[in-house]
Design a protein around this motif. Structure first.
Motif, PDB file in Angstrom:
ATOM      1  N   GLY A   1       0.781  -1.219   0.000  1.00  0.00           N
ATOM      2  CA  GLY A   1       0.000   0.000   0.000  1.00  0.00           C
ATOM      3  C   GLY A   1       0.814   1.271   0.000  1.00  0.00           C
ATOM      4  O   GLY A   1       0.256   2.362   0.132  1.00  0.00           O
TER       5      GLY A   1
ATOM      6  N   ASN B   1      -2.870   1.468  -1.979  1.00  0.00           N
ATOM      7  CA  ASN B   1      -3.877   1.302  -0.931  1.00  0.00           C
ATOM      8  C   ASN B   1      -3.957  -0.163  -0.535  1.00  0.00           C
ATOM      9  O   ASN B   1      -3.300  -1.022  -1.135  1.00  0.00           O
ATOM     10  CB  ASN B   1      -5.253   1.837  -1.377  1.00  0.00           C
ATOM     11  N   VAL B   2      -4.752  -0.454   0.461  1.00  0.00           N
ATOM     12  CA  VAL B   2      -4.919  -1.841   0.927  1.00  0.00           C
ATOM     13  C   VAL B   2      -6.393  -2.233   0.830  1.00  0.00           C
ATOM     14  O   VAL B   2      -6.957  -2.844   1.736  1.00  0.00           O
ATOM     15  CB  VAL B   2      -4.373  -2.032   2.362  1.00  0.00           C
ATOM     16  N   LEU B   3      -7.009  -1.893  -0.307  1.00  0.00           N
ATOM     17  CA  LEU B   3      -8.411  -2.224  -0.549  1.00  0.00           C
ATOM     18  C   LEU B   3      -8.516  -3.429  -1.480  1.00  0.00           C
ATOM     19  O   LEU B   3      -7.705  -3.587  -2.402  1.00  0.00           O
ATOM     20  CB  LEU B   3      -9.142  -1.026  -1.179  1.00  0.00           C
ATOM     21  N   ASN B   4      -9.512  -4.251  -1.256  1.00  0.00           N
ATOM     22  CA  ASN B   4      -9.816  -5.343  -2.173  1.00  0.00           C
ATOM     23  C   ASN B   4     -10.814  -4.865  -3.227  1.00  0.00           C
ATOM     24  O   ASN B   4     -11.548  -3.901  -3.017  1.00  0.00           O
ATOM     25  CB  ASN B   4     -10.399  -6.534  -1.412  1.00  0.00           C
TER      26      ASN B   4
ATOM     27  N   SER C   1      -5.103  -6.553  -4.420  1.00  0.00           N
ATOM     28  CA  SER C   1      -5.731  -6.882  -3.142  1.00  0.00           C
ATOM     29  C   SER C   1      -5.031  -6.229  -1.961  1.00  0.00           C
ATOM     30  O   SER C   1      -3.976  -5.589  -2.108  1.00  0.00           O
ATOM     31  CB  SER C   1      -5.731  -8.399  -2.944  1.00  0.00           C
ATOM     32  N   SER C   2      -5.613  -6.415  -0.793  1.00  0.00           N
ATOM     33  CA  SER C   2      -5.029  -5.867   0.433  1.00  0.00           C
ATOM     34  C   SER C   2      -3.707  -6.541   0.783  1.00  0.00           C
ATOM     35  O   SER C   2      -2.957  -6.039   1.621  1.00  0.00           O
ATOM     36  CB  SER C   2      -6.009  -6.037   1.597  1.00  0.00           C
TER      37      SER C   2
END
Length: 200
Positions: free
Chosen positions: A117, A131-134, A139-140
């Motif tokens: 991220g 970022n650390v969003l799925n 992915s995170s």
């Protein structure tokens, strides 16, 4: 006749001072001070993680950290037990961009792990989009998600992940759906045509 008197000897014996910038046989080092944490201790012993050598210009010993010995000392950013680049801790024991290094709880060298991220894709990461969003392609855990392709941005920053049209995986962000139409041929085999149709 003229008598010349020899100057009196100093009343201070070398053995009376722990740091007299003269290395004695009983000392492992002498850097000219009685401080701990600089490689040569207050007892003139070489501290773990350091190597001490006589100065080429005279004076006290020069003590330097030993990079790659799994002992992180004050001036080292990390020490993972080797002198390789690309594993998070460089050959100069500096934390490399995109990594975080922590002392091992079980002893031994530091453990360096990628920072997911941070927009810096390192060797063990499949992607890093900042970022650390799925659900956005990366992915995170910084792994490329099914149905996406991720490329490094030409302008810097995090990776750019885009849906792959034609891979039979319909994603929310895709404006196209895939359908398969089969038609028998004279050879009694099945041929497939793939069309991308706009969703209503």
């Amino acid at each position: 006749f003229l008598m010349i008197r020899r100057p009196p000897r100093s009343t201070q014996s070398r053995s009376s001072a722990a740091s007299d910038v003269y290395k004695r046989q009983s000392e492992g080092c002498d850097d000219g001070n009685v401080l701990n944490g600089d490689g040569c201790s207050s007892a003139c012993k070489i501290e773990p993680g350091y190597a001490c050598q006589k100065s080429a210009t005279g004076g006290g010993d020069i003590c330097t950290p030993i990079c790659g010995d799994s002992i992180r000392v004050t001036s080292e950013g990390c020490d993972d037990g080797n002198v390789l680049n690309g594993d998070g801790c460089s050959l100069d024991c500096i934390v490399e961009p995109g990594y975080s290094c922590q002392k091992s709880s079980t002893g031994g060298g530091d453990i360096c792990t990628p920072i997911c991220g941070d927009s810096i894709r390192v060797t063990s990461e499949g992607c890093d989009d900042g970022n650390v969003l799925n659900g956005d392609g990366c992915s995170s855990a910084c792994k490329i998600e099914p149905g996406y392709a991720c490329q490094k941005s030409a302008t810097g920053g995090g990776d750019i992940c885009t849906p792959i049209c034609g891979d039979s995986i319909r994603l929310t962000s895709e404006g196209l759906s895939l359908i398969h139409i089969s038609e028998p041929t004279r050879l009694l085999s099945i041929s497939y045509a793939v069309f991308c149709l706009k969703k209503k």
